[in-house]
Design an enzyme around this catalytic site. Sequence first.
Site, PDB file in Angstrom:
ATOM      1  N   HIS A 122       0.823  -1.202   0.000  1.00  0.00           N
ATOM      2  CA  HIS A 122       0.000   0.000   0.000  1.00  0.00           C
ATOM      3  C   HIS A 122       0.862   1.258   0.000  1.00  0.00           C
ATOM      4  O   HIS A 122       2.066   1.208   0.229  1.00  0.00           O
ATOM      5  CB  HIS A 122      -0.928   0.024   1.223  1.00  0.00           C
ATOM      6  CG  HIS A 122      -2.104  -0.884   1.104  1.00  0.00           C
ATOM      7  ND1 HIS A 122      -2.019  -2.235   1.362  1.00  0.00           N
ATOM      8  CD2 HIS A 122      -3.395  -0.646   0.760  1.00  0.00           C
ATOM      9  CE1 HIS A 122      -3.217  -2.790   1.182  1.00  0.00           C
ATOM     10  NE2 HIS A 122      -4.059  -1.846   0.810  1.00  0.00           N
ATOM     11  N   LYS A 163      -1.008   4.938   4.584  1.00  0.00           N
ATOM     12  CA  LYS A 163      -1.950   4.015   5.225  1.00  0.00           C
ATOM     13  C   LYS A 163      -1.627   3.883   6.703  1.00  0.00           C
ATOM     14  O   LYS A 163      -0.467   3.721   7.088  1.00  0.00           O
ATOM     15  CB  LYS A 163      -1.896   2.645   4.541  1.00  0.00           C
ATOM     16  CG  LYS A 163      -2.951   1.675   5.047  1.00  0.00           C
ATOM     17  CD  LYS A 163      -3.032   0.456   4.166  1.00  0.00           C
ATOM     18  CE  LYS A 163      -4.076  -0.538   4.673  1.00  0.00           C
ATOM     19  NZ  LYS A 163      -5.416   0.061   4.773  1.00  0.00           N
TER      20      LYS A 163
END
Length: 246
Positions: free
Chosen positions: A130, A134
Amino acid sequence: MAVLGRNGRMGSEAVRAVEDAEDMALVAALGRGDDLQGIVDAGADVVVDLTVPSATRENVRFAVEHGIHAVVGTTGWDDAALAELETQLAAAPGTGVLIAPNFAVGAVLAMKFSELAAAFFDSVEIVELHHPRKLDAPSGTAARTAQLVAQARERAGLGGSPDATESDPQGARGADVDGVHVHSVRLQGLVAHQETLLGNPGEQLSIRHDSFDRVSFMTGVLLGVRSVASHPGLTRGLDGYMDLGL
């Protein structure tokens, strides 16, 4: 319907998706610090929560308390929080809540395919990748995939994946989620990506999904909004609204 988290990357995308949907009307879009009473005053029948873990439980509690269906894409729901929500929903017949770790249809299918395949392979590990903004690791999607894989392996009578590691002081083998190793990568340029690696002697199966843009999540968000009223109680995972025939 209403969107909570309008200023976030997912929330702003959801606002655009709802505004573009011919069968929906956006009556409220709230940001951090806005009074939740606004969704009641606006007459919202469904609220989409795309906020942060520290806020999502109170947001959903408020919605259910006022008879408003909720579609939730925010992580931070442990077993205790889910049990508390189910108790609240039992006292609110007709109200539905969907909590989905991922709204990308391809990601939901990859989770299901991983669950199906897990019973047929000796080894399984998960890698999720990601963007560096995040907040949680591992991702909710990876954690849920690991849980489904572990349940499938238990039903099949399989033990843990073979692993002779005796020393790992730096945690190089990743997180252990129900006996399944999960590895998290945070890197500039990524959005949301996950790969389930399954191995047998002489063969490997990789099940991978990539979201290159947050618009990929909106198909599932809109499906959730359109379906939640006809699914009272708690539904965990978008696959609960998808007729996968499995």
